[in-house]
Design a protein around this motif. Sequence first.
Motif, mmCIF file in Angstrom:
data_model
loop_
_atom_site.group_PDB
_atom_site.id
_atom_site.type_symbol
_atom_site.label_atom_id
_atom_site.label_comp_id
_atom_site.label_asym_id
_atom_site.label_seq_id
_atom_site.Cartn_x
_atom_site.Cartn_y
_atom_site.Cartn_z
ATOM 1 N N SER A 6 0.554 -1.270 0.176
ATOM 2 C CA SER A 6 0.279 -0.235 0.164
ATOM 3 C C SER A 6 0.782 0.858 -0.043
ATOM 4 O O SER A 6 0.643 1.823 0.925
ATOM 5 C CB SER A 6 -1.083 0.331 1.500
ATOM 6 N N PRO A 7 1.614 1.388 -0.862
ATOM 7 C CA PRO A 7 2.882 2.712 -0.921
ATOM 8 C C PRO A 7 1.156 3.567 -1.110
ATOM 9 O O PRO A 7 0.550 3.544 -1.999
ATOM 10 C CB PRO A 7 3.078 2.341 -2.647
ATOM 11 N N PHE A 31 0.442 3.511 -6.387
ATOM 12 C CA PHE A 31 -0.256 4.190 -5.417
ATOM 13 C C PHE A 31 -1.361 3.480 -4.825
ATOM 14 O O PHE A 31 -2.380 3.999 -5.653
ATOM 15 C CB PHE A 31 0.596 5.259 -5.175
ATOM 16 N N ALA A 32 -1.688 3.908 -3.771
ATOM 17 C CA ALA A 32 -2.878 2.807 -3.419
ATOM 18 C C ALA A 32 -3.647 4.258 -2.950
ATOM 19 O O ALA A 32 -4.643 3.798 -2.864
ATOM 20 C CB ALA A 32 -2.659 1.425 -1.343
ATOM 21 N N ALA A 33 -3.327 5.502 -2.126
ATOM 22 C CA ALA A 33 -3.797 6.894 -2.579
ATOM 23 C C ALA A 33 -2.689 7.638 -2.670
ATOM 24 O O ALA A 33 -1.321 6.836 -2.412
ATOM 25 C CB ALA A 33 -4.248 6.997 -1.118
ATOM 26 N N ALA A 34 -3.113 8.884 -3.127
ATOM 27 C CA ALA A 34 -2.264 9.950 -2.798
ATOM 28 C C ALA A 34 -3.014 10.815 -2.280
ATOM 29 O O ALA A 34 -4.437 11.307 -2.289
ATOM 30 C CB ALA A 34 -1.808 10.286 -4.332
ATOM 31 N N VAL A 35 -2.781 11.944 -1.231
ATOM 32 C CA VAL A 35 -2.944 13.438 -0.973
ATOM 33 C C VAL A 35 -2.740 14.132 -2.347
ATOM 34 O O VAL A 35 -1.544 14.487 -2.902
ATOM 35 C CB VAL A 35 -2.038 14.134 0.171
ATOM 36 N N PRO A 291 -4.487 2.130 4.537
ATOM 37 C CA PRO A 291 -5.321 2.152 2.904
ATOM 38 C C PRO A 291 -5.651 1.324 2.696
ATOM 39 O O PRO A 291 -5.834 0.327 2.994
ATOM 40 C CB PRO A 291 -3.814 2.715 2.708
ATOM 41 N N MET A 292 -6.380 0.644 1.305
ATOM 42 C CA MET A 292 -6.703 -0.616 1.011
ATOM 43 C C MET A 292 -5.593 -0.931 0.789
ATOM 44 O O MET A 292 -4.207 -0.784 0.507
ATOM 45 C CB MET A 292 -7.075 -0.124 0.044
#
Length: 327
Positions: A6-7, A31-35, A291-292
């Motif tokens: 989950s980077p 990426f699993a998520a990002a701001v 995160p997912m």
Amino acid sequence: MLILHSPLDMHVHLRQGDMLALVAPHTARDFAAAVVMPNLTPPVTSLPQVLAYREEILRVAGESFSPLMTLFFKSYSRAELLAARPHIIGLKLYPAGMTTNSEAGLADMRQAHETLAIMEELDIPLLIHGEGCGFVMDREAVFLPVVAEWARSFPRLRIVLEHVTTCAGVELLDRFDNLFATVTLHHLLITLDDVLGGLMRPHLFCKPVAKRPEDRDALRQAALHHPRAFFGSDTAPHPITAKEAPGCAAGIFSAPVALPALAGLFEELDALDLLQAFVSDRACATYGLTPMAREVRLERRAWTVPERFGSVVPYLAGQTLTWRVVD
């Protein structure tokens, strides 16, 4: 084979319209998520704008990626922030005119105090483009006393100094437990000499500008070891017509190469085992994120970075990297 769990990229510019459709899939792939930064035209300053922008991102990035949304800092009421809190990860403060689409930013830092007090009460993090007016190499240093004042005045407010670039910025982290920092790929790799030491290289021009070798070395040590420093690429695409032009736009599009280039650097520093913490674990601890679950696999296999993605020249274009993300 290198497996990252989950980077997270804690600072991205995904833009709008056709540019969003071009660049967002690169971040979502790795990426699993990002701001997501809110300095659009117009800036994202209301909950309806946050929700609409999030849906626009998901339409092009897919459901296996989580955009972590931000509001553009201005004076907000407690009711506005209370309503927005479940849908945002923080507020992003831009000093007026310091970077792309920041003209609506804050001109007088004293005007921030009332909103900062509400954010502290509601536990909403503050993300800062930490530069003030002055000589371009000193703009982060000029702004650090403001960061220190806010860290002292609002001790329960989590403050993230975005894209930290200097030894002094890294040293400030050790003075305040409520202060954190994102570190970019390009500031880990280049100095101002790479940008201006020979012919001007517009695709390496960014804000904050790259600094001195000793600053880069301090950033590398923070990336490897500091528990409150984590990855935020500040990937910031501009069309080639805006980069190779008078009035060159500031920004480096690093999303397509972020994880492979980081793997190469951490391997060079004999620290591949520390990459997971830098690209995920520390940010999760800072923000309380779960995160997912995603596994991103990288293999040691040479590839050449394309010269362009559509209208945008990526960071490290034409160079050969030793690691690549496995599709």
